[in-house]
Enzyme design. Structure first.
Site, PDB file in Angstrom:
ATOM      1  N   LYS A  13       2.133  -2.198   7.974  1.00 52.51           N
ATOM      2  CA  LYS A  13       3.123  -2.270   6.890  1.00 52.51           C
ATOM      3  C   LYS A  13       4.117  -1.120   6.985  1.00 52.51           C
ATOM      4  O   LYS A  13       5.331  -1.318   6.923  1.00 52.51           O
ATOM      5  CB  LYS A  13       2.426  -2.221   5.513  1.00 52.51           C
ATOM      6  CG  LYS A  13       1.434  -3.341   5.272  1.00 52.51           C
ATOM      7  CD  LYS A  13       0.797  -3.258   3.894  1.00 52.51           C
ATOM      8  CE  LYS A  13      -0.023  -2.019   3.620  1.00 52.51           C
ATOM      9  NZ  LYS A  13      -1.224  -1.878   4.480  1.00 52.51           N
ATOM     10  N   ARG A  91      -1.422  -4.141  -5.487  1.00 50.50           N
ATOM     11  CA  ARG A  91      -2.694  -4.170  -4.790  1.00 50.50           C
ATOM     12  C   ARG A  91      -3.830  -4.735  -5.620  1.00 50.50           C
ATOM     13  O   ARG A  91      -4.955  -4.814  -5.151  1.00 50.50           O
ATOM     14  CB  ARG A  91      -3.031  -2.725  -4.449  1.00 50.50           C
ATOM     15  CG  ARG A  91      -3.268  -2.474  -2.992  1.00 50.50           C
ATOM     16  CD  ARG A  91      -3.319  -0.962  -2.850  1.00 50.50           C
ATOM     17  NE  ARG A  91      -3.967  -0.576  -1.670  1.00 50.50           N
ATOM     18  CZ  ARG A  91      -3.347   0.058  -0.668  1.00 50.50           C
ATOM     19  NH1 ARG A  91      -2.070   0.313  -0.712  1.00 50.50           N
ATOM     20  NH2 ARG A  91      -4.025   0.415   0.377  1.00 50.50           N
ATOM     21  N   ARG A 130      -4.988   6.296  14.641  1.00 50.54           N
ATOM     22  CA  ARG A 130      -3.681   6.674  14.087  1.00 50.54           C
ATOM     23  C   ARG A 130      -3.565   8.188  13.940  1.00 50.54           C
ATOM     24  O   ARG A 130      -4.501   8.865  13.517  1.00 50.54           O
ATOM     25  CB  ARG A 130      -3.493   6.022  12.720  1.00 50.54           C
ATOM     26  CG  ARG A 130      -2.238   6.525  12.002  1.00 50.54           C
ATOM     27  CD  ARG A 130      -1.863   5.697  10.822  1.00 50.54           C
ATOM     28  NE  ARG A 130      -2.907   5.613   9.820  1.00 50.54           N
ATOM     29  CZ  ARG A 130      -2.843   4.825   8.760  1.00 50.54           C
ATOM     30  NH1 ARG A 130      -1.789   4.067   8.569  1.00 50.54           N
ATOM     31  NH2 ARG A 130      -3.837   4.803   7.892  1.00 50.54           N
ATOM     32  N   ARG A 174     -12.188   0.955   2.606  1.00 47.92           N
ATOM     33  CA  ARG A 174     -10.829   0.454   2.321  1.00 47.92           C
ATOM     34  C   ARG A 174     -10.716  -1.037   2.649  1.00 47.92           C
ATOM     35  O   ARG A 174     -10.050  -1.787   1.932  1.00 47.92           O
ATOM     36  CB  ARG A 174      -9.794   1.258   3.121  1.00 47.92           C
ATOM     37  CG  ARG A 174      -9.592   2.667   2.574  1.00 47.92           C
ATOM     38  CD  ARG A 174      -8.936   3.574   3.590  1.00 47.92           C
ATOM     39  NE  ARG A 174      -7.596   3.160   3.928  1.00 47.92           N
ATOM     40  CZ  ARG A 174      -6.964   3.541   5.044  1.00 47.92           C
ATOM     41  NH1 ARG A 174      -7.554   4.341   5.908  1.00 47.92           N
ATOM     42  NH2 ARG A 174      -5.737   3.131   5.282  1.00 47.92           N
TER      43      ARG A 174
HETATM   44  P1  AP5 Z   1       0.583   1.520   9.937  1.00 46.47           P
HETATM   45  O1  AP5 Z   1       1.975   1.007  10.068  1.00 46.47           O
HETATM   46  O2  AP5 Z   1       0.392   2.942   9.543  1.00 46.47           O
HETATM   47  O3  AP5 Z   1      -0.269   0.536   8.998  1.00 46.47           O
HETATM   48  P2  AP5 Z   1      -0.271   0.349   7.417  1.00 46.47           P
HETATM   49  O4  AP5 Z   1      -0.473  -1.108   7.158  1.00 46.47           O
HETATM   50  O5  AP5 Z   1       0.916   0.997   6.805  1.00 46.47           O
HETATM   51  O6  AP5 Z   1      -1.610   1.113   7.105  1.00 46.47           O
HETATM   52  P3  AP5 Z   1      -2.005   2.098   5.912  1.00 46.47           P
HETATM   53  O7  AP5 Z   1      -3.354   2.668   6.311  1.00 46.47           O
HETATM   54  O8  AP5 Z   1      -0.942   3.092   5.611  1.00 46.47           O
HETATM   55  O9  AP5 Z   1      -2.176   1.098   4.756  1.00 46.47           O
HETATM   56  P4  AP5 Z   1      -3.021   1.272   3.509  1.00 46.47           P
HETATM   57  O10 AP5 Z   1      -2.562   0.120   2.739  1.00 46.47           O
HETATM   58  O11 AP5 Z   1      -4.485   1.379   3.652  1.00 46.47           O
HETATM   59  O12 AP5 Z   1      -2.659   2.756   3.045  1.00 46.47           O
HETATM   60  P5  AP5 Z   1      -1.786   3.311   1.861  1.00 46.47           P
HETATM   61  O13 AP5 Z   1      -1.127   4.527   2.348  1.00 46.47           O
HETATM   62  O14 AP5 Z   1      -0.974   2.234   1.227  1.00 46.47           O
HETATM   63  O15 AP5 Z   1      -0.152   1.243  11.341  1.00 46.47           O
HETATM   64  C1  AP5 Z   1      -1.508   1.635  11.558  1.00 46.47           C
HETATM   65  C2  AP5 Z   1      -1.717   2.017  13.040  1.00 46.47           C
HETATM   66  O16 AP5 Z   1      -1.503   0.858  13.853  1.00 46.47           O
HETATM   67  C3  AP5 Z   1      -0.710   3.070  13.561  1.00 46.47           C
HETATM   68  O17 AP5 Z   1      -1.368   3.935  14.452  1.00 46.47           O
HETATM   69  C4  AP5 Z   1       0.372   2.244  14.295  1.00 46.47           C
HETATM   70  O18 AP5 Z   1       0.979   2.975  15.351  1.00 46.47           O
HETATM   71  C5  AP5 Z   1      -0.455   1.066  14.812  1.00 46.47           C
HETATM   72  N1  AP5 Z   1       0.306  -0.193  14.864  1.00 46.47           N
HETATM   73  C6  AP5 Z   1       1.185  -0.672  13.943  1.00 46.47           C
HETATM   74  N2  AP5 Z   1       1.659  -1.870  14.326  1.00 46.47           N
HETATM   75  C7  AP5 Z   1       1.049  -2.168  15.514  1.00 46.47           C
HETATM   76  C8  AP5 Z   1       1.109  -3.285  16.408  1.00 46.47           C
HETATM   77  N3  AP5 Z   1       1.892  -4.352  16.156  1.00 46.47           N
HETATM   78  N4  AP5 Z   1       0.348  -3.249  17.534  1.00 46.47           N
HETATM   79  C9  AP5 Z   1      -0.463  -2.181  17.803  1.00 46.47           C
HETATM   80  N5  AP5 Z   1      -0.559  -1.092  16.990  1.00 46.47           N
HETATM   81  C10 AP5 Z   1       0.193  -1.088  15.858  1.00 46.47           C
HETATM   82  O19 AP5 Z   1      -2.922   3.686   0.772  1.00 46.47           O
HETATM   83  C11 AP5 Z   1      -3.788   4.768   0.941  1.00 46.47           C
HETATM   84  C12 AP5 Z   1      -4.612   4.971  -0.315  1.00 46.47           C
HETATM   85  O20 AP5 Z   1      -3.749   5.288  -1.427  1.00 46.47           O
HETATM   86  C13 AP5 Z   1      -5.429   3.758  -0.801  1.00 46.47           C
HETATM   87  O21 AP5 Z   1      -6.664   3.647  -0.137  1.00 46.47           O
HETATM   88  C14 AP5 Z   1      -5.556   4.068  -2.291  1.00 46.47           C
HETATM   89  O22 AP5 Z   1      -6.548   5.043  -2.537  1.00 46.47           O
HETATM   90  C15 AP5 Z   1      -4.202   4.656  -2.629  1.00 46.47           C
HETATM   91  N6  AP5 Z   1      -3.223   3.633  -3.021  1.00 46.47           N
HETATM   92  C16 AP5 Z   1      -2.083   3.301  -2.340  1.00 46.47           C
HETATM   93  N7  AP5 Z   1      -1.426   2.319  -2.973  1.00 46.47           N
HETATM   94  C17 AP5 Z   1      -2.148   2.018  -4.080  1.00 46.47           C
HETATM   95  C18 AP5 Z   1      -2.000   1.057  -5.120  1.00 46.47           C
HETATM   96  N8  AP5 Z   1      -0.970   0.211  -5.162  1.00 46.47           N
HETATM   97  N9  AP5 Z   1      -2.948   1.013  -6.088  1.00 46.47           N
HETATM   98  C19 AP5 Z   1      -4.001   1.866  -6.085  1.00 46.47           C
HETATM   99  N10 AP5 Z   1      -4.220   2.793  -5.121  1.00 46.47           N
HETATM  100  C20 AP5 Z   1      -3.295   2.865  -4.120  1.00 46.47           C
END
Ligand code: AP5
Length: 216
Positions: A13, A91, A130, A174
């Site tokens: 994402k 979410r 990552r 997660r």
């Molecule tokens: P990346 O692009 O970083 O993936 P992502 O989907 O953004 O992953 P996140 O871990 O950031 O998502 P998340 O939803 O768990 O975390 P968030 O920060 O929102 O890519 C991942 C890896 O894959 C990278 O190394 C990249 O290079 C590689 N990659 C990408 N595309 C690729 C491809 N096509 N092929 C190969 N490799 C590829 O949330 C974190 C925490 O915050 C949550 O656990 C929660 O505690 C809190 N939180 C956040 N939002 C909320 C909410 N709305 N409500 C409540 N708590 C929340």
């Protein structure tokens, strides 16, 4: 145009949001980035959510909705943006319903949802490999997309670190939370607005190309 980027942890994402936001002049709003920033700055919100983020659980709907109401409202007042791109929100069903109310208030609407589909095995691999820049937040992967110099960001020279919640036991938690609380949110939108499912296991450039195709 207002978009929601949807998908499990590690589906790409953030990677895709960074690529398409410039093309459509969108403000990229990532709840994860906002919450991690609050933790890093040791604000009152940061102190409340630090242990929740580290555990892989979700922050309460109330806190997240308050944060997003402000962020979305600000975009409407900023002429440099043609809309917003939400990443990691909504979410839960409660957040989706809260977002409906916020948007009705602001007289705005979501144009489309982009859903990145990636299987569990690939997600675990991606998250454990990552590395994120401490300064400019650019994301790398130790195997798929490594930096030129180990531990150093290609873009700004900042130090690369592993996110606290990218450790094996937290990744498992997660993914569980996603299946139980976040995946059901899709049903809230299906039939109400365009939901574009994209194969997120394709190479990064191809995923971007497909997103641009469905949005054209
Ligand atoms: P990346 O692009 O970083 O993936 P992502 O989907 O953004 O992953 P996140 O871990 O950031 O998502 P998340 O939803 O768990 O975390 P968030 O920060 O929102 O890519 C991942 C890896 O894959 C990278 O190394 C990249 O290079 C590689 N990659 C990408 N595309 C690729 C491809 N096509 N092929 C190969 N490799 C590829 O949330 C974190 C925490 O915050 C949550 O656990 C929660 O505690 C809190 N939180 C956040 N939002 C909320 C909410 N709305 N409500 C409540 N708590 C929340």
């Amino acid at each position: 145009m207002n978009l929601v980027m949807f998908g499990p942890p590690g589906s790409g994402k953030g990677t895709q949001a960074e690529r398409i936001r410039n093309r459509y002049r969108l403000r990229h709003i990532s709840t994860g980035d906002l919450l991690r920033d609050a933790v890093a700055r040791k604000t009152e919100l940061g102190r409340k959510v630090e242990s929740i983020l580290a555990s892989g659980a979700l922050v309460s709907d109330d806190l997240v909705l308050a944060l997003m109401r402000d962020a979305i409202a600000q975009v409407g007042n900023d002429a440099q943006y043609a809309g917003w791109l939400l990443d990691g929100f909504p979410r839960t069903i409660g957040q989706a319903e809260g977002l409906d109310a916020i948007l009705a208030d602001l007289k705005q609407e979501i144009g489309a949802l982009v859903v990145l589909d990636v299987k569990r095995e690939a997600l675990v691999d991606r998250l454990s490999g990552r590395r994120t820049c401490t300064q400019c937040k650019t994301v790398f992967h130790v195997k798929v997309n490594p930096p030129q110099v180990d531990g150093v960001c290609d873009k700004c020279g900042g130090a690369l670190v592993q996110r606290e919640d990218d450790r094996p036991e937290t990744i498992a938690k997660r993914l569980e939370v996603y299946a139980a609380q976040t995946q059901p949110v899709l049903a809230h939108y299906r039939g109400r607005l365009p939901v574009h499912e994209i194969d997120g296991e394709l190479p990064v450039d191809e995923v971007t190309r497909r997103i641009e195709c469905v949005l054209a």
